[in-house]
Enzyme design. Structure first.
Site, PDB file in Angstrom:
ATOM      1  N   SER A 148      20.595 -37.705 -22.905  1.00 54.66           N
ATOM      2  CA  SER A 148      20.701 -36.625 -21.928  1.00 54.66           C
ATOM      3  C   SER A 148      22.174 -36.269 -21.684  1.00 54.66           C
ATOM      4  CB  SER A 148      19.977 -37.034 -20.641  1.00 54.66           C
ATOM      5  OG  SER A 148      19.799 -35.930 -19.787  1.00 54.66           O
ATOM      6  N   ASP A 178      10.324 -30.792 -22.867  1.00 52.34           N
ATOM      7  CA  ASP A 178      11.653 -31.041 -22.298  1.00 52.34           C
ATOM      8  C   ASP A 178      12.418 -29.727 -22.318  1.00 52.34           C
ATOM      9  OD1 ASP A 178      14.178 -31.924 -21.588  1.00 52.34           O
ATOM     10  OD2 ASP A 178      14.475 -33.182 -23.359  1.00 52.34           O
ATOM     11  N   HIS A 189      11.253 -35.322 -21.157  1.00 53.78           N
ATOM     12  CA  HIS A 189      12.635 -35.726 -20.952  1.00 53.78           C
ATOM     13  C   HIS A 189      12.715 -37.105 -20.287  1.00 53.78           C
ATOM     14  CE1 HIS A 189      16.920 -35.022 -20.785  1.00 53.78           C
ATOM     15  NE2 HIS A 189      16.922 -35.614 -19.608  1.00 53.78           N
TER      16      HIS A 189
END
Length: 406
Positions: free
Chosen positions: A188, A346, A376
């Site tokens: 991320s 996501d 995610h």
């Protein structure tokens, strides 16, 4: 009778709060709903505390994370674990016991929107332990500074300083790391830092040792288009909602939170923005960079006129150190072979897929690992108590790629 009625009402209220319509393909939807309900509760509590002036919303969230997730550095029979510093940045070090004399080396940056989390969290601690043991690798998990106290480029500079130290002869010799088998990785926001670091250091001719691989887990790579197909498709899919990602970007760049509606409307990247060149726009033109099965029926949202002052107020939006997707092809071509994980459900899916395409066009060998049932953050849910099937699969495949390519 009254107790039963009260219980039924409370149970119904809890079910109503937890239940969230999810796409049919999401892995283990009830687990994701429970996770989302938990996160929403913390987010709402932090918003209230922020509104009342008790503390910044991020501070409350991080206190909760520290209380629930952060654990001490504890060694086990297979891995020696210590807290140290790397280039002046706090780092948790995982060293496998035994094995080969020279080890692989991985430097890892955690996720959390540049504002939340820690490499000392239980989920990252367990991931790095497994990597150290399975790969016979020294793994260094970096605790870079966080927003709101630190804003761009502070997090980037921490990641860069730690990476330079990691590649130094002093650190490589101290931890018996093979200089031909070193990798930069992150998930991320940490994937963003890993990509930015890989670009910078691969172009630094003063370095005698460079990364041989980059492994990016559902990375966030641009903030000019909040209407990519994945942003449109997954705007209401947990755990990373579209407005939350815009808020994270503004916090990271030290910008006013009142700009959030402008970002979400793509007013900041309208065609009348002189700071955004045609060349820059081409680097995130998903109509050309994404395959048809990801573009689906979605259409680009490009405003003719927008909020011209935004780019002057937040020029970092087009700084490649913050948005690695915008790098020149020549820079991308010097980066090491890559692994990029993406998840169907996501908002950041297309950031990763466009980066895969741009790396490939630059001549970089890329392994694209896409999870049709992924969401995610799924990889950090590979362990109990919130173990998920896609979390285990994604983690095992990530480690397998490192084993085969490092």
């Amino acid at each position: 009778m009254r107790l039963r009625l009260a219980g039924a009402v409370l149970l119904s209220a809890a079910a109503y709060y937890v239940y969230l319509p999810l796409p049919s393909g999401v892995s283990e939807p009830w687990k994701l709903m429970l996770l989302d309900a938990l996160f929403r509760s913390f987010m709402q509590a932090s918003d209230v505390a922020h509104a009342l002036g008790v503390c910044h919303r991020v501070h409350l969230l991080n206190r909760v994370v520290s209380w629930v997730e952060v654990i001490e550095a504890r060694s086990c029979p297979a891995v020696h674990v210590t807290d140290s510093t790397l280039g002046g940045v706090p780092t948790r070090v995982f060293q496998p016991k035994g094995g080969k004399q020279l080890k692989r080396g991985v430097i890892y940056f955690h996720g959390g929107g540049w504002a939340l989390g820690s490499g000392r969290m239980r989920s990252y601690d367990l991931l790095c332990r497994k990597m150290a043991e399975d790969l016979d690798s020294v793994v260094m998990s970096v605790d870079y500074r966080l927003a709101p106290e630190a804003v761009f480029p502070d997090q980037y500079h921490d990641a860069l300083a730690a990476s330079r130290a990691f590649l130094s002869s002093e650190v490589l010799e101290r931890y018996s790391i093979d200089p031909e088998r070193v990798c930069v990785s992150g998930d991320s926001a940490g994937g963003n830092l890993a990509a930015a670091v890989a670009q910078e250091l691969s172009s630094d001719d003063s370095l005698t040792v460079k990364f041989k691989a980059q492994a990016l887990i559902y990375p966030v790579l641009q903030a000019l288009d909040f209407y990519t197909p994945s942003y449109q498709q997954n705007r209401a899919v947990p755990i990373l909602y579209r407005p939350v990602m815009a808020r994270f970007w503004l916090q990271y760049l030290g910008a006013d939170s009142s700009l959030e509606p402008l970002l979400l409307a793509n007013n900041h990247s309208s065609l009348d923005q002189p700071a955004i060149s045609a060349s820059t726009r081409s680097k995130l033109d998903w109509t050309a960079l994404l395959p048809a099965e990801r573009r689906k029926h979605f259409r680009p949202v490009v405003k003719e006129t927008g909020s011209v002052g935004v780019m002057g107020e937040v020029p970092e939006l087009i700084d490649v150190r913050a948005a690695p997707l915008l790098a020149e092809q020549g820079v991308l071509g010097r980066t090491p072979k890559a692994y990029v994980m993406t998840c169907e459900f996501d908002v950041l899916r297309d950031d990763g897929l466009m980066y895969v395409r741009r790396l490939q066009d630059a001549g970089v060998a890329v392994s694209s690992d896409h999870y049709e049932d992924g969401f995610h953050g799924c990889m950090v849910f590979a362990f109990l108590p919130m173990m998920s099937s896609v979390g285990q699969r994604s983690m095992n495949n990530y480690i397998r790629w490192l084993d085969q390519n490092l």
